[in-house]
Enzyme design. Structure first.
Site, PDB file in Angstrom:
ATOM      1  N   TYR B  60      43.045  36.472   2.199  1.00  0.00           N
ATOM      2  CA  TYR B  60      42.354  36.445   3.297  1.00  0.00           C
ATOM      3  C   TYR B  60      44.442  36.949   3.951  1.00  0.00           C
ATOM      4  N   ARG B  70      48.218  48.777   8.836  1.00  0.00           N
ATOM      5  CA  ARG B  70      47.552  50.728   9.188  1.00  0.00           C
ATOM      6  C   ARG B  70      47.088  50.287  10.969  1.00  0.00           C
ATOM      7  N   ASP B  74      49.041  53.344  13.212  1.00  0.00           N
ATOM      8  CA  ASP B  74      48.132  53.600  14.627  1.00  0.00           C
ATOM      9  C   ASP B  74      49.043  53.175  15.277  1.00  0.00           C
ATOM     10  N   MET B  78      50.448  56.302  18.531  1.00  0.00           N
ATOM     11  CA  MET B  78      50.158  56.491  19.644  1.00  0.00           C
ATOM     12  C   MET B  78      51.540  56.193  20.487  1.00  0.00           C
ATOM     13  N   PHE B  99      43.583  54.917  19.069  1.00  0.00           N
ATOM     14  CA  PHE B  99      44.190  53.610  19.909  1.00  0.00           C
ATOM     15  C   PHE B  99      42.315  52.381  19.576  1.00  0.00           C
ATOM     16  N   ASN B 120      42.176  28.446   5.637  1.00  0.00           N
ATOM     17  CA  ASN B 120      41.739  28.436   4.362  1.00  0.00           C
ATOM     18  C   ASN B 120      42.435  27.861   3.755  1.00  0.00           C
ATOM     19  N   ASP B 131      38.177  20.710  -1.284  1.00  0.00           N
ATOM     20  CA  ASP B 131      37.805  22.031  -1.188  1.00  0.00           C
ATOM     21  C   ASP B 131      36.945  21.486   0.234  1.00  0.00           C
ATOM     22  N   ASN B 138      32.206  30.392   1.524  1.00  0.00           N
ATOM     23  CA  ASN B 138      33.652  30.528   1.977  1.00  0.00           C
ATOM     24  C   ASN B 138      34.159  32.034   1.112  1.00  0.00           C
ATOM     25  N   SER B 141      32.078  34.112   3.035  1.00  0.00           N
ATOM     26  CA  SER B 141      33.305  35.102   4.038  1.00  0.00           C
ATOM     27  C   SER B 141      33.968  36.018   4.374  1.00  0.00           C
ATOM     28  N   THR B 145      33.897  39.855   4.756  1.00  0.00           N
ATOM     29  CA  THR B 145      35.271  40.868   5.862  1.00  0.00           C
ATOM     30  C   THR B 145      35.776  41.978   4.897  1.00  0.00           C
ATOM     31  N   THR B 197      32.236  36.181   9.687  1.00  0.00           N
ATOM     32  CA  THR B 197      33.600  35.638  10.293  1.00  0.00           C
ATOM     33  C   THR B 197      32.648  34.069  10.323  1.00  0.00           C
ATOM     34  N   THR B 200      32.411  31.406   8.102  1.00  0.00           N
ATOM     35  CA  THR B 200      33.290  30.682   7.820  1.00  0.00           C
ATOM     36  C   THR B 200      33.267  29.436   9.387  1.00  0.00           C
ATOM     37  N   THR B 207      33.038  20.960   7.088  1.00  0.00           N
ATOM     38  CA  THR B 207      34.839  20.827   6.498  1.00  0.00           C
ATOM     39  C   THR B 207      34.855  19.851   7.001  1.00  0.00           C
ATOM     40  N   HIS B 280      35.842  37.627  25.013  1.00  0.00           N
ATOM     41  CA  HIS B 280      36.986  36.903  25.687  1.00  0.00           C
ATOM     42  C   HIS B 280      37.350  35.469  24.808  1.00  0.00           C
ATOM     43  N   GLU B 282      36.298  35.261  22.001  1.00  0.00           N
ATOM     44  CA  GLU B 282      36.796  35.615  20.567  1.00  0.00           C
ATOM     45  C   GLU B 282      38.952  35.609  20.616  1.00  0.00           C
ATOM     46  N   TYR B 284      40.235  33.210  22.462  1.00  0.00           N
ATOM     47  CA  TYR B 284      40.201  31.711  22.089  1.00  0.00           C
ATOM     48  C   TYR B 284      40.308  31.772  20.697  1.00  0.00           C
ATOM     49  N   SER B 295      52.144  23.468  16.944  1.00  0.00           N
ATOM     50  CA  SER B 295      52.413  22.236  17.126  1.00  0.00           C
ATOM     51  C   SER B 295      52.528  21.408  16.128  1.00  0.00           C
ATOM     52  N   SER B 311      46.329  14.168  25.234  1.00  0.00           N
ATOM     53  CA  SER B 311      46.184  15.572  26.435  1.00  0.00           C
ATOM     54  C   SER B 311      46.110  16.926  26.011  1.00  0.00           C
ATOM     55  N   THR B 355      45.537  25.522  29.321  1.00  0.00           N
ATOM     56  CA  THR B 355      46.701  26.271  28.034  1.00  0.00           C
ATOM     57  C   THR B 355      48.588  25.318  29.282  1.00  0.00           C
ATOM     58  N   LYS B 358      49.413  22.635  27.316  1.00  0.00           N
ATOM     59  CA  LYS B 358      50.017  22.701  26.187  1.00  0.00           C
ATOM     60  C   LYS B 358      51.356  23.091  26.069  1.00  0.00           C
ATOM     61  N   HIS B 415      50.357  43.235  29.240  1.00  0.00           N
ATOM     62  CA  HIS B 415      50.130  42.021  29.628  1.00  0.00           C
ATOM     63  C   HIS B 415      49.036  41.782  28.481  1.00  0.00           C
ATOM     64  N   PHE B 416      48.133  42.092  28.130  1.00  0.00           N
ATOM     65  CA  PHE B 416      47.578  41.595  26.548  1.00  0.00           C
ATOM     66  C   PHE B 416      48.050  41.542  25.421  1.00  0.00           C
ATOM     67  N   HIS B 417      49.382  42.426  24.941  1.00  0.00           N
ATOM     68  CA  HIS B 417      50.293  42.093  23.769  1.00  0.00           C
ATOM     69  C   HIS B 417      51.179  41.488  23.923  1.00  0.00           C
TER      70      HIS B 417
HETATM   71  C1  HEM Z   1      52.962  46.626  16.312  1.00  0.00           C
HETATM   72  C2  HEM Z   1      52.516  46.553  16.923  1.00  0.00           C
HETATM   73  C3  HEM Z   1      51.976  47.644  18.151  1.00  0.00           C
HETATM   74  C4  HEM Z   1      52.450  47.905  19.375  1.00  0.00           C
HETATM   75  C5  HEM Z   1      53.569  49.599  18.931  1.00  0.00           C
HETATM   76  C6  HEM Z   1      50.742  48.588  19.325  1.00  0.00           C
HETATM   77  C7  HEM Z   1      50.821  49.695  20.525  1.00  0.00           C
HETATM   78  C8  HEM Z   1      49.588  50.326  21.154  1.00  0.00           C
HETATM   79  C9  HEM Z   1      48.868  50.759  21.772  1.00  0.00           C
HETATM   80  C10 HEM Z   1      50.502  52.276  22.324  1.00  0.00           C
HETATM   81  C11 HEM Z   1      47.353  50.787  22.535  1.00  0.00           C
HETATM   82  C12 HEM Z   1      47.487  52.013  23.604  1.00  0.00           C
HETATM   83  C13 HEM Z   1      47.320  52.180  24.944  1.00  0.00           C
HETATM   84  C14 HEM Z   1      46.541  53.084  25.318  1.00  0.00           C
HETATM   85  O1  HEM Z   1      45.877  53.039  26.394  1.00  0.00           O
HETATM   86  O2  HEM Z   1      46.920  53.825  25.465  1.00  0.00           O
HETATM   87  C15 HEM Z   1      47.351  49.880  22.642  1.00  0.00           C
HETATM   88  C16 HEM Z   1      46.312  49.338  22.480  1.00  0.00           C
HETATM   89  C17 HEM Z   1      45.469  48.153  21.770  1.00  0.00           C
HETATM   90  N1  HEM Z   1      46.297  47.178  21.422  1.00  0.00           N
HETATM   91 FE1  HEM Z   1      48.263  47.256  20.293  1.00  0.00          FE
HETATM   92  N2  HEM Z   1      49.847  48.064  19.585  1.00  0.00           N
HETATM   93  C18 HEM Z   1      50.621  46.439  18.467  1.00  0.00           C
HETATM   94  C19 HEM Z   1      50.033  45.307  18.730  1.00  0.00           C
HETATM   95  C20 HEM Z   1      48.906  45.188  18.329  1.00  0.00           C
HETATM   96  C21 HEM Z   1      48.471  43.824  18.091  1.00  0.00           C
HETATM   97  C22 HEM Z   1      49.061  42.775  17.118  1.00  0.00           C
HETATM   98  C23 HEM Z   1      47.200  43.545  18.337  1.00  0.00           C
HETATM   99  C24 HEM Z   1      46.212  42.664  18.955  1.00  0.00           C
HETATM  100  C25 HEM Z   1      45.747  41.277  17.907  1.00  0.00           C
HETATM  101  C26 HEM Z   1      46.748  44.996  19.658  1.00  0.00           C
HETATM  102  C27 HEM Z   1      45.398  45.021  19.835  1.00  0.00           C
HETATM  103  C28 HEM Z   1      45.621  45.985  20.897  1.00  0.00           C
HETATM  104  C29 HEM Z   1      44.333  46.655  21.693  1.00  0.00           C
HETATM  105  C30 HEM Z   1      43.221  45.074  21.466  1.00  0.00           C
HETATM  106  C31 HEM Z   1      44.531  47.602  22.425  1.00  0.00           C
HETATM  107  C32 HEM Z   1      43.062  47.998  22.765  1.00  0.00           C
HETATM  108  C33 HEM Z   1      42.138  49.296  22.368  1.00  0.00           C
HETATM  109  C34 HEM Z   1      41.718  50.245  22.766  1.00  0.00           C
HETATM  110  O3  HEM Z   1      42.046  50.210  24.476  1.00  0.00           O
HETATM  111  O4  HEM Z   1      40.762  50.427  23.074  1.00  0.00           O
HETATM  112  N3  HEM Z   1      47.936  45.674  19.126  1.00  0.00           N
HETATM  113  N4  HEM Z   1      48.339  49.621  21.164  1.00  0.00           N
HETATM  114 CU    CU Z   2      39.320  36.913  28.532  1.00  0.00          CU
END
Ligand code: HEM
Ligand code: CU
Lengths: 99, 659
Positions: B60, B70, B74, B78, B99, B120, B131, B138, B141, B145, B197, B200, B207, B280, B282, B284, B295, B311, B355, B358, B415-417
Site C-alpha cells: 500500500y 503522479r 500534476d 498546474m 486538476f 495495516n 494478523d 485484506n 482490498s 485499490t 476501502t 478495509t 480486528t 466530508h 472522507e 476525517y 499522538s 479526552s 479538534t 486534540k 485552506h484545504f491544502h
Molecule cells: C504536492 C504538492 C501539491 C501541489 C503543488 C498542489 C497544487 C494544487 C493546485 C495548483 C490545485 C488547483 C488549483 C486550481 O483550482 O486551479 C490543486 C487542487 C487540489 N489539490 Fe493539490 N497540490 C498539492 C498537494 C495536494 C495534496 C497532498 C492533496 C490531498 C491529499 C491535494 C488535493 C487537492 C484537491 C482535492 C484539489 C482540488 C481539485 C479540484 O479542483 O477538483 N493536493 N492542488
Molecule cells: Cu467538509
C-alpha cells in the site's frame, strides 16, 4: 444462551404475539381504515420500525452475550446514519431553491 | 456505445505523446528486467499472493508513494501553467483534466493508501495480534485499490482523462456536457477502489474489536489504534453513500437514466448532496489516523504518556458523530434555505472543538517533556502551527455568509491544502520515518531526513500562503489562466517557485529511501526509538508470525512498562508454541485483474463484453467458496530459533540512535 434453554421462553412468546398484532394492525390500517394516505404511511412506517426493534431484541439476542454493548452501539449508530442520510437529504434538497 | 477506435489512444498532445512513449518503455524495461533477473517467482510467492498484513501494508505504501509522484507532477504542471499570466503551457481542457486527476489521485490514491498501509502494518502489532481479522479479504482490498488506481491512471493515455473536477458535479459531469468517456473512468475506477476501502473498514472494525491481546481493554489501546478504529467505522458509515452515488452516475452516463439530469426529471443537486455526504466524512477518514500517528510519535519523543488520553478518545468519538453532520458546508452558495445554512454553519464550527482539544493535548504532552528532535518528531512539531492555519481558515469558511466571498477562490484551495498537507502528509512522513525500521530493519537517514523536512515545509508554505491572498483578491480556482491586469502575476510566481522547493523536498525523500536501502546500518535492535507500544516488542524487521507468544497487557503504553519491569526475557523452550497462519492465495490478485478488465470495458461502454468479463468475478467467488485451505503451522523449533536469535542479540552492540 444457556440460561434460556431451561426456562419458558417468555420473551419469544411475547415477541411472537406482538409481531402478530403489529402485522395485522398494519394490514388493517392500510386496508380497512379511512385515514388519509399520508397518515396511513406514517402509521405503518412507525409500526414497521417497532417491529424491527422487536425482532432485534426478542429474537436476534442483541442484548445477550459478550457483544451486547457493541451490538447496541452498532444499531443505534446505523439508525443515526440512516436518519441523517435520508431525512438530511430530504431537508437539504427541498427547503431551499436548489431543486 | 459509439466509441470510435481512432479515439482509443489519446493523440495530438506532445506532452501526452511523450508520456505514452515513456510509459511503454518503462513497462517493457520492467518486464524484461524481472524476467532477466528471474524475479517473477519471488514477486508472485512473496508479494502478489501474500496475505500477511505487514507485506500488504508495505505494498500500500509503495502504491501511495508512486501515486504521490503522479499527483505531484500534476500539481507542478498546474503551478507551471499559472506562474505567469496568459501562459499557454496547458490549454483550458488540459488544465481541467490535470486538476481533476490531481485531486482524485491525491485524496484516494495517495492519502488513503499511505494511511491504510501504515494502519495495516502497525495496528495488528499494536494490539498484539498475528494478523487482521480477515487476511484474505485484506489482500482483496489491496488489489481492488490497485485495480482502481491503474484504471484511473491510464485514462490520460487511453480514452481521455475525466475533466469535471474531483467533485464531478452534475450537470457538467453528465453525458450532455461531458460526452467523452473520461468521466466513465471516474465513475468506474472509484467504484472499484471504493469497494476495496469499504472492505478495509469492515476488516479493521472487526480486528480491533476481536483480535486484541489479553488485557488490552479499549481504554488501553494506543491512540493510533483508537483513531484507526474510529476511521474504519466512518468508512463503513460513509463509503456506501459514495458507492450508490457512483452507481447512479454510471447508470446516468452509460444507460441513459436520469437520476441527476434535470431534463428527465432528476435532480442535479442530489449528486452534490450525496458526494459530500461521503466527501466530508472522507476528510476525517484521512485526518484521524494521521492524528493517531502523531499522538504515538509525540508521546514517544516527549518521553511521556499522552496527556488527556480520555479526552482524546472522547473527542474522536465525537468527531465520528459530528463528521456526518456537516456536509452542506461544501455548498453553502448553491441556494439552500437560511435554516439549512445556519444549521450546518453551527455544526461545522462545533467540530472545531474536539479538534482543538486534540491540539491542546499534544501541546500538554510535550510540556516539560525531554523532547528528542528526530525527523519524525520534527514533522509532528511542524504539524501544529501549519495545521492551525488550515483549521482557523476553515472556521472562517464555516460562516455561511462569509463563504459567499471565499467560495470557489484560491483561498479555499489554500485552506484545504493547509489541512491536507500538514494534517495528512506531514503525519504520514512522520509515520514513515518512525516505523521504517520495523518494516525494513534499517532507519531512514536522519540527515537527509532533515533536508527533506526543511525543503518540504518551506516549499509548502511558499506555495500555498500566497494563495490565501490571491483568493481574497478574487482569483478563482480551477481557472487555467488570468490576464496581466489582474495583478496576480507576482504572487502566482512566488507560489510556483514554492512548488519547486516542495518538489525538491519530495525528491530528498525518494533519495533518502534509496540511500538508506543501500547504506544504512542494519544493526539497530528491536527498539531504536525507545518507544512505548507493542509493535516494538517484536524483532526488527518483524518476524513473519509477529509474536511467538501473545503478550499480556496491564497498562497503557504496554511496551514501556514491560521494559521497566524487565519482562522482555529470552523465551524458554516450553513457552514456545506452534503458530497457526493463513496461506497465500491467488484469488485476490486475480479478482483485481478481472475487476480491472471488466471495469475497463464498462468505461468504454462495451456493456456486453463487460458483462462477460464480470463472469470472471463470479468464478473467483466460486473458487473462494470451495477453498478449504486451513492455513499452515510454523513449527516450534523454527519459532524458537528465530526468537532466541533476536532476543539474545537484542540491543547488544547496538548504537544509540537517538540522543
Ligand atoms: C504536492 C504538492 C501539491 C501541489 C503543488 C498542489 C497544487 C494544487 C493546485 C495548483 C490545485 C488547483 C488549483 C486550481 O483550482 O486551479 C490543486 C487542487 C487540489 N489539490 Fe493539490 N497540490 C498539492 C498537494 C495536494 C495534496 C497532498 C492533496 C490531498 C491529499 C491535494 C488535493 C487537492 C484537491 C482535492 C484539489 C482540488 C481539485 C479540484 O479542483 O477538483 N493536493 N492542488
Ligand atoms: Cu467538509
Amino acid at each position: 444462551m444457556d440460561k434460556h434453554s431451561n426456562s419458558f421462553p417468555i420473551s419469544h412468546v411475547i415477541g411472537f404475539f406482538m409481531s402478530l398484532v403489529l402485522t395485522f394492525g398494519a394490514a388493517w390500517i392500510a386496508l380497512q381504515s379511512s385515514l388519509s394516505m399520508k397518515a396511513v404511511m406514517w402509521i405503518i412506517g412507525t409500526l414497521a420500525v417497532v417491529q424491527a426493534g422487536i425482532q432485534l431484541y426478542m429474537f436476534m439476542h442483541i442484548n445477550e452475550g459478550d457483544d451486547k454493548v457493541t451490538n447496541n452501539i452498532n444499531i443505534i449508530y446505523s439508525a443515526f446514519i440512516a436518519v441523517v442520510i435520508v431525512a438530511g437529504s430530504i431537508w437539504v434538497m427541498t427547503s431551499g431553491h436548489s431543486h | 456505445m459509439g466509441i470510435k477506435w481512432n479515439e482509443f489512444f489519446v493523440t495530438g498532445d506532445p506532452l501526452i505523446f511523450a508520456s505514452q512513449i515513456g510509459i511503454a518503455l518503462t513497462l517493457v524495461g520492467a518486464l524484461a528486467g524481472l524476467t532477466y533477473f528471474k524475479k517473477w517467482n519471488y514477486l508472485w510467492s512473496e508479494w502478489f499472493t501474500t496475505v500477511d498484513h505487514k507485506k500488504i501494508g508495505i505494498m500500500y505504501i509503495l502504491l501511495g508513494v508512486v501515486m504521490f509522484l503522479r499527483g505531484g507532477i500534476d500539481g507542478l504542471m498546474m503551478k507551471g501553467q499559472t506562474a505567469v499570466p496568459e501562459n499557454d503551457f496547458l490549454n483550458a481542457q488540459h488544465y481541467n483534466e490535470v486538476f481533476t486527476t490531481h485531486g482524485v489521485i491525491m485524496i484516494l490514491f495517495v492519502a488513503m493508501p499511505l494511511l491504510i498501509g501504515l494502519m495495516n502494518f502497525v495496528i495488528p502489532l499494536q494490539i498484539g495480534a498475528r494478523d487482521v481479522a480477515f487476511p484474505q479479504l485484506n489482500a482483496l482490498s489491496f488489489w481492488l485499490t490497485v485495480s482502481g488506481a491503474a484504471l484511473f491512471n491510464i485514462s490520460f493515455i487511453i480514452g481521455g482523462s475525466p475533466d469535471a473536477g474531483w467533485t464531478s458535479y452534475f450537470p457538467l459531469a453528465g453525458k450532455e456536457f461531458s460526452p467523452g468517456i473520461g468521466n466513465n473512468f471516474y465513475a468506474v475506477a472509484l467504484q472499484i477502489a471504493g469497494a476495496g476501502t469499504l472492505m478495509t473498514g469492515i476488516n479493521f472494525v472487526v480486528t480491533v474489536l476481536k483480535m486484541r491481546t489479553k488485557g488490552m481493554t479499549l481504554m488501553k489501546m494506543p491512540m493510533f489504534t483508537w483513531t484507526s478504529f474510529i476511521t474504519s467505522i466512518i468508512i463503513v458509515a460513509s463509503f456506501p453513500i459514495f458507492t450508490v452515488a457512483l452507481a447512479l452516475m454510471t447508470f446516468d452516463r452509460t444507460f441513459g437514466t436520469h437520476f441527476f439530469t434535470i431534463s428527465g426529471g432528476g435532480m442535479d443537486m442530489l449528486w452534490a448532496n450525496l458526494f459530500w455526504l461521503w466527501g466530508h466524512p472522507e476528510v476525517y477518514i484521512v485526518v484521524l489516523p494521521a492524528f493517531g500517528m502523531l499522538s504515538d510519535i509525540i508521546s514517544t519523543f516527549a518521553r511521556k504518556t499522552l496527556y488527556g488520553y480520555k479526552s482524546m478518545v472522547i473527542s474522536i468519538v465525537m468527531i465520528s458523530v459530528l463528521s456526518m453532520l456537516v456536509w452542506v458546508h461544501h455548498f453553502f452558495t448553491m441556494g439552500n434555505s437560511a435554516g439549512v445554512n445556519s444549521f450546518f454553519s453551527i455544526t461545522t464550527m462545533a467540530i472545531a472543538i474536539p479538534t482543538g482539544v486534540k491540539v491542546f493535548n499534544w501541546l500538554f504532552t510535550m510540556r516539560k517533556g525531554r523532547i528528542k528532535f528526530t525527523t519524525a518528531m520534527l514533522w509532528a512539531l511542524a504539524f501544529v502551527p501549519n495545521f492551525v492555519i488550515g483549521g482557523v481558515t476553515g472556521v472562517m469558511l464555516a460562516m455561511a455568509a462569509a463563504d459567499y466571498q471565499y467560495h470557489n477562490t484560491l483561498f479555499l484551495v489554500a485552506h484545504f491544502h493547509y489541512v491536507l498537507i500538514p494534517g495528512v502528509v506531514f503525519p504520514i512522513f512522520a509515520g514513515l520515518y518512525f516505523w521504517w525500521p520495523k518494516m525494513f530493519g534499517y532507519m531512514l537517514n536522519e540527515k537527509i531526513g532533515k533536508w527533506h523536512f526543511w525543503l518540504f515545509v518551506v516549499g509548502f508554505n511558499v506555495t500555498f500562503m500566497p494563495m490565501f491572498f490571491l483568493g481574497l483578491d478574487g482569483a478563482v480556482r480551477r481557472a487555467y489562466t488570468y490576464s496581466a491586469e489582474t495583478g496576480f502575476g507576482p504572487l502566482m510566481m512566488i507560489s510556483a517557485v514554492g512548488s519547486v522547493i516542495l518538489a525538491a523536498g519530495f525528491a530528498a525523500l525518494v533519495y533518502n529511501i534509496y540511500w538508506s536501502a543501500r547504506h544504512a546500518d542494519r544493526n539497530i535492535g528491536n527498539d531504536p526509538w525507545d518507544a512505548r507500544t507493542l509493535e516494538w516488542a517484536t524483532a526488527t524487521p518483524v518476524q513473519h508470525y509477529n509474536f511467538a507468544s501473545l503478550p499480556e497487557v496491564t497498562k497503557l503504553d504496554a511496551f514501556w512498562h514491560m521494559k521497566k519491569n524487565n519482562e522482555l526475557q529470552p523465551l524458554t523452550e516450553d513457552e514456545v508454541e506452534e503458530v497457526h497462519l493463513p496461506s497465500n492465495t491467488w484469488i485476490p490478485i486475480y479478482m483485481g485483474v478481472v475487476f480491472g478488465i471488466s471495469g475497463f470495458l464498462l468505461v468504454f461502454e462495451w456493456t456486453i463484453a463487460a458483462g462477460v468479463a464480470a463472469l470472471g468475478i463470479l468464478a473467483g467467488l466460486a473458487f473462494r467458496s470451495f477453498d478449504y485451505d486451513e492455513g499452515f503451522h510454523v513449527h516450534k523449533d523454527e519459532v524458537f530459533e528465530t526468537e532466541s536469535k533476536w532476543r539474545k542479540g537484542a540491543n547488544k552492540g547496538v548504537k544509540n540512535h537517538v540522543s
